[in-house]
Design a protein around this motif. Structure first.
Motif, PDB file in Angstrom:
ATOM      1  N   SER A 179      12.006   6.220  10.020  1.00  0.00           N
ATOM      2  CA  SER A 179      11.863   6.483  11.445  1.00  0.00           C
ATOM      3  C   SER A 179      11.189   7.836  11.575  1.00  0.00           C
ATOM      4  CB  SER A 179      13.233   6.514  12.130  1.00  0.00           C
ATOM      5  OG  SER A 179      13.845   5.258  12.030  1.00  0.00           O
ATOM      6  N   LEU A 180      10.064   7.864  12.296  1.00  0.00           N
ATOM      7  CA  LEU A 180       9.284   9.085  12.439  1.00  0.00           C
ATOM      8  C   LEU A 180       9.109   9.429  13.912  1.00  0.00           C
ATOM      9  CD1 LEU A 180       6.359   8.227   9.990  1.00  0.00           C
ATOM     10  CD2 LEU A 180       8.298   9.724   9.527  1.00  0.00           C
ATOM     11  N   PRO A 181       9.005  10.719  14.189  1.00  0.00           N
ATOM     12  CA  PRO A 181       8.623  11.104  15.557  1.00  0.00           C
ATOM     13  C   PRO A 181       7.211  10.583  15.848  1.00  0.00           C
ATOM     14  CG  PRO A 181       9.350  13.027  14.273  1.00  0.00           C
ATOM     15  CD  PRO A 181       9.256  11.874  13.341  1.00  0.00           C
ATOM     16  N   ASP A 182       6.922  10.358  17.107  1.00  0.00           N
ATOM     17  CA  ASP A 182       5.613   9.834  17.487  1.00  0.00           C
ATOM     18  C   ASP A 182       4.475  10.718  16.981  1.00  0.00           C
ATOM     19  OD1 ASP A 182       6.799   7.684  18.756  1.00  0.00           O
ATOM     20  OD2 ASP A 182       6.758   8.621  20.743  1.00  0.00           O
ATOM     21  N   SER A 183       4.680  12.032  16.963  1.00  0.00           N
ATOM     22  CA  SER A 183       3.622  12.947  16.535  1.00  0.00           C
ATOM     23  C   SER A 183       3.285  12.743  15.049  1.00  0.00           C
ATOM     24  CB  SER A 183       4.030  14.397  16.793  1.00  0.00           C
ATOM     25  OG  SER A 183       5.210  14.712  16.060  1.00  0.00           O
ATOM     26  N   LEU A 184       4.300  12.500  14.220  1.00  0.00           N
ATOM     27  CA  LEU A 184       4.035  12.252  12.800  1.00  0.00           C
ATOM     28  C   LEU A 184       3.378  10.888  12.580  1.00  0.00           C
ATOM     29  CD1 LEU A 184       7.090  13.740  10.871  1.00  0.00           C
ATOM     30  CD2 LEU A 184       4.756  14.598  10.978  1.00  0.00           C
ATOM     31  N   LYS A 185       3.795   9.899  13.340  1.00  0.00           N
ATOM     32  CA  LYS A 185       3.181   8.573  13.234  1.00  0.00           C
ATOM     33  C   LYS A 185       1.713   8.658  13.625  1.00  0.00           C
ATOM     34  CE  LYS A 185       2.863   4.046  12.964  1.00  0.00           C
ATOM     35  NZ  LYS A 185       1.791   3.667  12.048  1.00  0.00           N
TER      36      LYS A 185
END
Length: 97
Positions: A7-13
């Motif tokens: 699960s990643l923050p949107d910014s990392l994705k």
């Protein structure tokens, strides 16, 4: 092969998506795998550096060091151990030779 779900923050994705596109990769997993392999290689280099540090003092490499090496090679050649003289060494055929 094992599967890992993150699960990643949107910014990392978004960052990963941009890297995949910029590097011409097929999937996010290719990028993450490349990062993990790079980190694994860095760890291997760290381990080798630590092993070298812990192995004790090394030999001084100076003109005397090379003179001793040359003397050993010349002695082996005189003893007939079959070490070819560099000027008579076989050269590769073709290419740039």
């Amino acid at each position: 092969m094992a599967t890992l779900t993150l699960s990643l923050p949107d910014s990392l994705k978004a960052f990963i998506d941009a890297q995949v596109a910029d590097q011409g990769l097929d999937a996010d997993s290719d990028y993450v795998l490349a990062l993990l392999k790079l980190e694994q290689e860095k760890q291997r280099v760290r381990d080798m550096l630590i092993e070298g540090r812990d192995s004790g003092p090394g030999e001084i490499v100076d003109a005397d060091y090379f003179r001793k090496r040359i003397d050993r090679i010349e002695a082996a050649r005189r003893a007939g151990l079959g070490l070819a003289h560099p000027s008579r060494a076989a050269r590769p055929r073709g290419g740039f030779g």
